[in-house]
Design an enzyme around this catalytic site. Sequence first.
Site, PDB file in Angstrom:
ATOM      1  N   ASP A 215       0.843  -1.202   0.000  1.00  0.00           N
ATOM      2  CA  ASP A 215       0.000   0.000   0.000  1.00  0.00           C
ATOM      3  C   ASP A 215       0.877   1.250   0.000  1.00  0.00           C
ATOM      4  OD1 ASP A 215      -2.365   1.377  -0.053  1.00  0.00           O
ATOM      5  OD2 ASP A 215      -2.782   1.195   2.084  1.00  0.00           O
ATOM      6  N   PHE A 216       1.869   1.253  -0.912  1.00  0.00           N
ATOM      7  CA  PHE A 216       2.835   2.353  -0.974  1.00  0.00           C
ATOM      8  C   PHE A 216       2.157   3.545  -1.642  1.00  0.00           C
ATOM      9  CE2 PHE A 216       7.071   4.196  -2.019  1.00  0.00           C
ATOM     10  CZ  PHE A 216       7.689   3.988  -0.807  1.00  0.00           C
TER      11      PHE A 216
END
Length: 356
Positions: A215-216
């Site tokens: 979930d960058f």
Amino acid sequence: MAAQHAKPNLSQSQVVEMVKRLFGLTASEVRSLPSYDDQNFYVVDVEGGEYVLKIMNSEDSKNPNLIEVQTYAMLFLHQNGLPAQTALPTTSGQLMSLEEMDCGYGSQKYMVRLLTYLPGTTISKAPLTPQLLYETGKTAARMDTILQEMQHPHLGMLWRDKFIWSLSNILSLEAYLHVLDGKPLQEVVKSVIHQFKTSVVPRRSSFRECINHGDFNDLNVLVQPDESDGFKISGILDFGDMNRGCYIYELAIAIMYMMMEHPEPTEVGGAVLAGWESVLPLNEAERDCLYVLVLSRFCQSVVLAHYSVTLHPENTDYLMISSRKGIPILHQLWELGKERVETLWFQSAAQFSDQK
């Protein structure tokens, strides 16, 4: 996807009591922070120490071994030179504590951790220069190569086969497509899923596997001003979506979220790609699937946001942040087509690397 009513809903006074009881700290300031399905608070103690109190939703809290691995991963990255938060022990020496409380839906258990506070603002608030996008790609690749070296007795918890946010599981979006009934978007999503079936699935065995942060995104990367009037990355947040995936997934996710914050979204991919390949060059199969994987992440974001709104209508504004920005970009990418977008990305990545 957390179940309905799983999100904690603590009051500030409950937070003050909890911080005192568990960590022996006297809070002088408590401020709520935005969150998808957990609850986060910025806490300052009387001596000026800054912390983030993270209360996990009751659904995820049922899996302490997974949270333990995620907490260790943050420490491991921190020890290896990346700016990740670390957890502070309770007065009894534990890095997390399962607390039973009633947030209005009966008594439930929530996992609680106190994390170090990282300075900076989210990258969503910074001008996304080519240099900062390059650093984003480079940092994401460094993160995954470091995580690949990590050892932990519960590492197997990251093999989350049914995890809805894994890019391996795009086909499971079909069960949620009804939330887009009557919207033109539904046809685009169906087409991307078809592309995934025909072009990604046959090549997936050639992707190199690794552990993904997963979930960058533009709210999970912090930046601070640097010496040259630009910005440098000062923090990587939120390891709740960590899972066993592939390197190319992390890159696709990073490109997709950086596109959301850029006035010219199609210009983002090249610089992020150049930064990534300065650490980890892609193989042929990964290069060939990048476009469809970026579109697949847009589809996940849009479909699952619409679905979450059906569970939590009161939180619509926050849940739809990404979706509202993402829909026009998804349409644009789809209309431009694979060949044009990839040419754009790979040519600008090559030019960027030549200048380095």
